[in-house]
Design a protein around this motif. Structure first.
Motif, short mmCIF file in Angstrom:
data_model
loop_
_atom_site.label_atom_id
_atom_site.label_comp_id
_atom_site.label_asym_id
_atom_site.label_seq_id
_atom_site.Cartn_x
_atom_site.Cartn_y
_atom_site.Cartn_z
N LEU A 37 0.79 -1.18 -0.02
CA LEU A 37 0.20 -0.12 0.09
C LEU A 37 0.81 1.26 -0.02
N ALA A 38 1.90 1.31 0.52
CA ALA A 38 2.95 2.45 0.58
C ALA A 38 3.34 2.76 -0.81
N ARG A 39 3.60 1.59 -1.59
CA ARG A 39 4.02 1.93 -3.12
C ARG A 39 2.93 2.28 -4.02
N ALA A 40 1.56 2.25 -3.52
CA ALA A 40 0.39 2.48 -4.45
C ALA A 40 0.32 4.09 -4.48
N PRO A 41 0.17 4.42 -5.53
CA PRO A 41 -0.18 5.99 -5.74
C PRO A 41 -1.54 6.30 -5.37
N ARG A 42 -2.46 5.70 -5.20
CA ARG A 42 -3.67 5.88 -4.90
C ARG A 42 -4.37 4.55 -4.12
N PRO A 43 -5.36 4.60 -3.43
CA PRO A 43 -6.18 3.65 -2.81
C PRO A 43 -6.34 2.42 -3.85
N MET A 44 -6.22 1.18 -3.24
CA MET A 44 -5.69 0.14 -4.08
C MET A 44 -6.90 -1.05 -3.90
N ARG A 45 -7.64 -1.39 -4.83
CA ARG A 45 -8.78 -2.24 -4.70
C ARG A 45 -8.13 -3.67 -3.88
N LYS A 46 -9.16 -3.98 -2.86
CA LYS A 46 -8.77 -5.33 -2.20
C LYS A 46 -8.46 -6.44 -3.09
N ALA A 47 -9.16 -6.58 -4.05
CA ALA A 47 -9.19 -7.83 -5.11
C ALA A 47 -7.61 -7.65 -5.60
N ILE A 48 -7.02 -6.49 -6.09
CA ILE A 48 -5.93 -6.38 -6.81
C ILE A 48 -4.70 -6.95 -5.52
N THR A 49 -5.05 -6.12 -4.37
CA THR A 49 -4.01 -6.49 -3.60
C THR A 49 -3.75 -8.01 -2.85
N ASN A 50 -5.09 -8.69 -2.98
CA ASN A 50 -5.03 -10.02 -2.82
C ASN A 50 -4.06 -10.70 -3.95
N THR A 51 -4.53 -10.47 -5.09
CA THR A 51 -3.53 -11.04 -6.09
C THR A 51 -2.28 -10.63 -5.98
N ALA A 52 -1.58 -9.56 -5.80
CA ALA A 52 -0.34 -8.88 -5.71
C ALA A 52 0.25 -9.58 -4.75
N LEU A 53 -0.41 -10.00 -3.36
CA LEU A 53 0.44 -10.45 -2.27
C LEU A 53 0.40 -11.97 -2.34
N ASP A 54 -0.69 -12.48 -3.17
CA ASP A 54 -0.81 -13.90 -3.27
C ASP A 54 -1.14 -14.58 -1.78
N LEU A 55 -1.96 -14.03 -1.25
CA LEU A 55 -2.14 -14.57 0.25
C LEU A 55 -3.55 -15.43 0.34
N PRO A 56 -3.64 -16.36 1.32
CA PRO A 56 -5.08 -16.80 1.48
C PRO A 56 -6.03 -15.55 1.54
N PRO A 57 -7.08 -15.62 1.23
CA PRO A 57 -8.13 -14.47 1.53
C PRO A 57 -8.37 -14.38 2.92
N ARG A 58 -8.52 -15.59 3.71
CA ARG A 58 -8.47 -15.19 4.90
C ARG A 58 -7.57 -14.55 5.73
N SER A 59 -6.20 -14.70 5.43
CA SER A 59 -5.03 -14.02 5.92
C SER A 59 -5.00 -12.47 5.36
N LEU A 60 -5.52 -12.24 4.08
CA LEU A 60 -5.47 -10.99 4.04
C LEU A 60 -6.82 -10.17 4.91
N ASP A 61 -7.88 -10.72 5.14
CA ASP A 61 -9.17 -10.12 5.87
C ASP A 61 -8.42 -9.80 7.28
N HIS A 62 -7.68 -10.85 7.81
CA HIS A 62 -7.32 -10.59 9.27
C HIS A 62 -6.28 -9.55 9.37
N SER A 63 -5.52 -9.29 8.21
CA SER A 63 -4.39 -8.23 8.08
C SER A 63 -5.10 -6.88 8.16
#
Length: 131
Positions: A37-63
């Motif tokens: 998120l620090a590298r993103a020039p503007r707010p990032m869609r959560k779906a893109i964040t999930n794809t970029a981090l390649d995390l299990p959805p539950r892990s991303l939700d917890h974070s």
């Protein structure tokens, strides 16, 4: 050589993860999300964040929940249109986290530094494992 590999793993994965948890109460997943998120020039869609981090959805939700509850990021929108952004507090927090990680990975560097021969063997071994 396995001792060298184990020492490298400890130094670059276990020690930083422990430092994140003990000093800041966050996980490696939390840190990865903050950095993205620090590298993103503007707010990032959560779906893109999930794809970029390649995390299990539950892990991303917890974070996301953990970091938003602390005021480090904001969540706007609903459903597939959720967007994530760092707050000013989140940026300051990330800077403190990065300083901690630098210390965790640099402490006693000369004593743990690999010799050129060990580095070569380790790189060869890691390349074999990667294939």
């Amino acid at each position: 050589m396995w001792e060298t590999l184990i020492a490298a793993v400890q130094r670059w994965t276990v020690q930083p993860a422990d430092a994140l948890r003990n000093n800041h109460g966050i996980t490696v997943y939390d840190y990865r999300l903050l950095r993205l998120l620090a590298r993103a020039p503007r707010p990032m869609r959560k779906a893109i964040t999930n794809t970029a981090l390649d995390l299990p959805p539950r892990s991303l939700d917890h974070s996301v929940t953990r970091l938003a509850d602390r005021g480090y990021l904001t969540v706007t929108g609903r459903g597939n249109e959720k967007r994530l952004a760092l707050t000013d507090l989140g940026i300051a927090f990330l800077e403190a986290v990065i300083d901690t990680l630098r210390t965790a990975t640099a402490d006693s560097l000369p004593a743990n530094a690999l010799s050129p021969r060990d580095r070569t063997v380790l790189v060869t071994l890691l390349n074999r494992l990667r294939r």
